[in-house]
Write a protein that holds these residues in place. Structure first.
Motif, PDB file in Angstrom:
ATOM      1  N   VAL A  11       0.745  -1.072   0.012  1.00  0.00           N
ATOM      2  CA  VAL A  11       0.053  -0.056  -0.192  1.00  0.00           C
ATOM      3  C   VAL A  11       0.804   1.251   0.000  1.00  0.00           C
ATOM      4  O   VAL A  11       1.831   1.407   0.952  1.00  0.00           O
ATOM      5  CB  VAL A  11      -0.957  -0.104   1.203  1.00  0.00           C
ATOM      6  CG1 VAL A  11      -1.776   1.245   1.282  1.00  0.00           C
ATOM      7  CG2 VAL A  11      -1.927  -1.229   1.191  1.00  0.00           C
TER       8      VAL A  11
ATOM      9  N   ASN B  85      -2.093   5.772  -0.351  1.00  0.00           N
ATOM     10  CA  ASN B  85      -2.991   4.531   0.057  1.00  0.00           C
ATOM     11  C   ASN B  85      -3.833   3.940  -1.139  1.00  0.00           C
ATOM     12  O   ASN B  85      -4.621   3.598  -1.290  1.00  0.00           O
ATOM     13  CB  ASN B  85      -4.295   5.550   0.839  1.00  0.00           C
ATOM     14  CG  ASN B  85      -3.992   5.351   2.262  1.00  0.00           C
ATOM     15  OD1 ASN B  85      -3.271   4.770   2.781  1.00  0.00           O
ATOM     16  ND2 ASN B  85      -4.788   6.509   2.861  1.00  0.00           N
ATOM     17  N   VAL B  86      -2.851   3.865  -2.171  1.00  0.00           N
ATOM     18  CA  VAL B  86      -2.945   3.197  -3.302  1.00  0.00           C
ATOM     19  C   VAL B  86      -2.460   1.553  -3.409  1.00  0.00           C
ATOM     20  O   VAL B  86      -1.352   1.433  -2.713  1.00  0.00           O
ATOM     21  CB  VAL B  86      -2.220   3.705  -4.840  1.00  0.00           C
ATOM     22  CG1 VAL B  86      -2.868   2.496  -6.011  1.00  0.00           C
ATOM     23  CG2 VAL B  86      -3.208   5.070  -4.882  1.00  0.00           C
ATOM     24  N   VAL B  87      -3.327   0.597  -3.484  1.00  0.00           N
ATOM     25  CA  VAL B  87      -2.951  -0.620  -3.317  1.00  0.00           C
ATOM     26  C   VAL B  87      -2.021  -1.420  -4.509  1.00  0.00           C
ATOM     27  O   VAL B  87      -2.684  -1.130  -5.631  1.00  0.00           O
ATOM     28  CB  VAL B  87      -4.086  -1.772  -2.841  1.00  0.00           C
ATOM     29  CG1 VAL B  87      -3.847  -3.076  -2.967  1.00  0.00           C
ATOM     30  CG2 VAL B  87      -4.999  -1.265  -1.714  1.00  0.00           C
TER      31      VAL B  87
ATOM     32  N   TYR C 267      -6.363  -1.809 -10.707  1.00  0.00           N
ATOM     33  CA  TYR C 267      -6.268  -1.864  -9.235  1.00  0.00           C
ATOM     34  C   TYR C 267      -6.262  -0.501  -8.580  1.00  0.00           C
ATOM     35  O   TYR C 267      -6.285  -0.419  -7.485  1.00  0.00           O
ATOM     36  CB  TYR C 267      -5.038  -2.708  -8.622  1.00  0.00           C
ATOM     37  CG  TYR C 267      -5.171  -4.218  -8.715  1.00  0.00           C
ATOM     38  CD1 TYR C 267      -5.779  -4.807  -7.660  1.00  0.00           C
ATOM     39  CD2 TYR C 267      -4.843  -4.727  -9.903  1.00  0.00           C
ATOM     40  CE1 TYR C 267      -5.840  -6.215  -7.719  1.00  0.00           C
ATOM     41  CE2 TYR C 267      -4.896  -6.122 -10.135  1.00  0.00           C
ATOM     42  CZ  TYR C 267      -5.564  -6.893  -8.913  1.00  0.00           C
ATOM     43  OH  TYR C 267      -5.640  -8.348  -8.830  1.00  0.00           O
TER      44      TYR C 267
ATOM     45  N   ASN D  47      -8.521   1.883  -8.143  1.00  0.00           N
ATOM     46  CA  ASN D  47      -9.723   2.289  -7.135  1.00  0.00           C
ATOM     47  C   ASN D  47      -9.959   0.939  -6.100  1.00  0.00           C
ATOM     48  O   ASN D  47     -11.261   1.137  -5.824  1.00  0.00           O
ATOM     49  CB  ASN D  47     -10.670   2.956  -7.927  1.00  0.00           C
ATOM     50  CG  ASN D  47     -10.392   4.126  -8.614  1.00  0.00           C
ATOM     51  OD1 ASN D  47      -9.547   4.964  -7.962  1.00  0.00           O
ATOM     52  ND2 ASN D  47     -10.555   4.333  -9.883  1.00  0.00           N
ATOM     53  N   ILE D  48      -9.336   0.075  -6.117  1.00  0.00           N
ATOM     54  CA  ILE D  48      -9.661  -1.003  -5.428  1.00  0.00           C
ATOM     55  C   ILE D  48      -8.884  -0.986  -4.197  1.00  0.00           C
ATOM     56  O   ILE D  48      -7.914  -0.919  -3.859  1.00  0.00           O
ATOM     57  CB  ILE D  48      -9.337  -2.423  -6.124  1.00  0.00           C
ATOM     58  CG1 ILE D  48     -10.318  -2.582  -7.306  1.00  0.00           C
ATOM     59  CG2 ILE D  48      -9.718  -3.581  -5.263  1.00  0.00           C
ATOM     60  CD1 ILE D  48      -9.718  -3.819  -8.129  1.00  0.00           C
ATOM     61  N   ARG D  49      -9.679  -1.415  -2.877  1.00  0.00           N
ATOM     62  CA  ARG D  49      -9.258  -1.238  -1.664  1.00  0.00           C
ATOM     63  C   ARG D  49      -8.656  -2.533  -1.051  1.00  0.00           C
ATOM     64  O   ARG D  49      -9.194  -3.506  -1.556  1.00  0.00           O
ATOM     65  CB  ARG D  49     -10.435  -0.923  -0.553  1.00  0.00           C
ATOM     66  CG  ARG D  49     -11.296   0.353  -0.958  1.00  0.00           C
ATOM     67  CD  ARG D  49     -10.308   1.390  -1.822  1.00  0.00           C
ATOM     68  NE  ARG D  49      -9.306   2.158  -0.678  1.00  0.00           N
ATOM     69  CZ  ARG D  49      -8.505   3.125  -0.981  1.00  0.00           C
ATOM     70  NH1 ARG D  49      -8.410   3.550  -2.424  1.00  0.00           N
ATOM     71  NH2 ARG D  49      -7.746   3.390  -0.221  1.00  0.00           N
ATOM     72  N   LEU D  50      -7.911  -2.482  -0.162  1.00  0.00           N
ATOM     73  CA  LEU D  50      -7.001  -3.687   0.278  1.00  0.00           C
ATOM     74  C   LEU D  50      -8.258  -4.823   0.795  1.00  0.00           C
ATOM     75  O   LEU D  50      -8.016  -6.092   0.414  1.00  0.00           O
ATOM     76  CB  LEU D  50      -6.104  -3.397   1.306  1.00  0.00           C
ATOM     77  CG  LEU D  50      -5.594  -4.536   1.926  1.00  0.00           C
ATOM     78  CD1 LEU D  50      -4.404  -5.160   0.842  1.00  0.00           C
ATOM     79  CD2 LEU D  50      -4.370  -3.954   3.136  1.00  0.00           C
ATOM     80  N   HIS D  51      -9.044  -4.399   1.636  1.00  0.00           N
ATOM     81  CA  HIS D  51     -10.251  -5.311   2.142  1.00  0.00           C
ATOM     82  C   HIS D  51     -11.009  -6.227   0.761  1.00  0.00           C
ATOM     83  O   HIS D  51     -11.175  -7.171   0.988  1.00  0.00           O
ATOM     84  CB  HIS D  51     -10.862  -4.652   2.877  1.00  0.00           C
ATOM     85  CG  HIS D  51     -12.122  -3.907   2.425  1.00  0.00           C
ATOM     86  ND1 HIS D  51     -11.790  -2.471   2.209  1.00  0.00           N
ATOM     87  CD2 HIS D  51     -13.322  -4.029   1.932  1.00  0.00           C
ATOM     88  CE1 HIS D  51     -12.855  -1.685   1.651  1.00  0.00           C
ATOM     89  NE2 HIS D  51     -13.687  -2.919   1.254  1.00  0.00           N
ATOM     90  N   GLU D  52     -10.862  -5.267  -0.274  1.00  0.00           N
ATOM     91  CA  GLU D  52     -11.811  -5.999  -1.373  1.00  0.00           C
ATOM     92  C   GLU D  52     -10.705  -6.958  -1.949  1.00  0.00           C
ATOM     93  O   GLU D  52     -11.243  -8.064  -2.557  1.00  0.00           O
ATOM     94  CB  GLU D  52     -12.160  -4.930  -2.534  1.00  0.00           C
ATOM     95  CG  GLU D  52     -13.014  -4.012  -1.916  1.00  0.00           C
ATOM     96  CD  GLU D  52     -13.212  -2.819  -2.796  1.00  0.00           C
ATOM     97  OE1 GLU D  52     -14.460  -2.497  -3.044  1.00  0.00           O
ATOM     98  OE2 GLU D  52     -12.238  -2.203  -3.350  1.00  0.00           O
TER      99      GLU D  52
END
Length: 280
Positions: A201, A205-207, A229, A231-236
């Motif tokens: 990350v 805050n970009v995964v 990736y 706009n994709i968050r870590l939990h996703e």
């Protein structure tokens, strides 16, 4: 407590089953995958993970003596023409919706001109092939409809080809296609699935998720993956990992019900659903 848990589980399975039946009614189409495996014949499914390079070097005889199923961008690698897979599968929408991508265009150019042996290409039932494939390529359809619910219902749906375990990645429809083709023993190589090792990350805050392959991705592919990736968050991403690894256990259960043995022949693979066994 156990009674309440059982009741809760029953209602959860019932809801999942009803949802899956609705998805099948809306999304599934007629498919034409039929058993072709000879008695006693084994299939090798080749993921594109980095370990495939070592497998190709150390197991050339095994790869040459068994039917092979390749996936995704493998056809763009020089080794593809040497391996001459009998089967190929594409699942990601990018292969059908983005001919402006140079790697995708090259893939379809290869299907049009580079395949000089009989090859069966499996694609999702609802997609349109963007170019005319070569005379040696036969196209067959599968339903990438994720199905969950009661095990008995899943088994019926999987056997009819109306759906499959949630296809988080191409290896899931690849294995299910191998079962539908009638192979009783399937070996998986190049399925490292060690994605979690490459997760980062950034300070913005970009995964960042690097998924290396046995071939070297060019800059265009790195750019495409980064955009996917963005706009994709870590939990996703972690949840998608969960879905994939859970689907392998669903495949294991279904394979057992069909008398099919699946071996993971990928060194240090993160897939824990199938017994480990070297290539024959």
């Amino acid at each position: 407590m156990s009674i309440g848990k059982n009741i809760s589980g029953f209602f959860e399975k019932s809801a999942s089953s009803l949802k899956s039946l609705a998805k099948i009614a809306i999304q599934s189409r007629r498919c034409d995958i039929k058993p072709v495996a000879a008695p006693g014949e084994s299939l090798i499914v080749m993921g594109n993970g980095p370990s495939l390079a070592d497998t190709m070097r150390d197991n050339a005889e095994a790869l040459a003596s068994h039917p092979l199923l390749a996936v995704n961008f493998a056809i763009n690698a020089p080794e593809f023409l040497e391996l001459r897979p009998e089967f190929y599968i594409l699942a990601d929408p990018v292969f059908f919706n983005d001919l402006t991508n140079a790697n995708v265009r090259r893939l379809w150019d290869n299907f049009s001109s580079a395949v000089t042996w009989p090859l069966t290409l499996f694609v999702p039932a609802k997609v349109r092939i963007p170019v005319k494939t070569g005379a040696n390529v036969t196209v067959r359809r599968f339903n990438p409809v994720g199905v969950e619910g009661f095990a008995w219902l899943e088994n019926i749906v999987f056997r009819t080809g109306a759906g499959m375990p949630r296809p988080r990645n191409v290896l899931i429809p690849a294995i299910m296609t191998g079962i539908a083709l009638g192979f009783k023993t399937i070996y998986i190589v190049g399925a490292d699935h060690s994605w979690s090792k490459t997760l980062e990350v950034s300070d913005e805050n970009v995964v960042i998720s690097v998924q290396p392959h046995f071939y070297e991705d060019n800059e265009a592919e790195h750019t495409r993956v980064a955009s996917v990736y963005k706009n994709i968050r870590l939990h996703e991403i972690m949840y998608s990992f969960y879905v994939a690894f859970r689907s392998y256990f669903t495949i294991r259960r279904y394979a057992d019900s069909r008398g099919v043995t699946i071996y993971n022949s990928t060194p240090s693979s993160f897939i824990d659903a199938f017994p480990r066994h070297p290539l024959p």
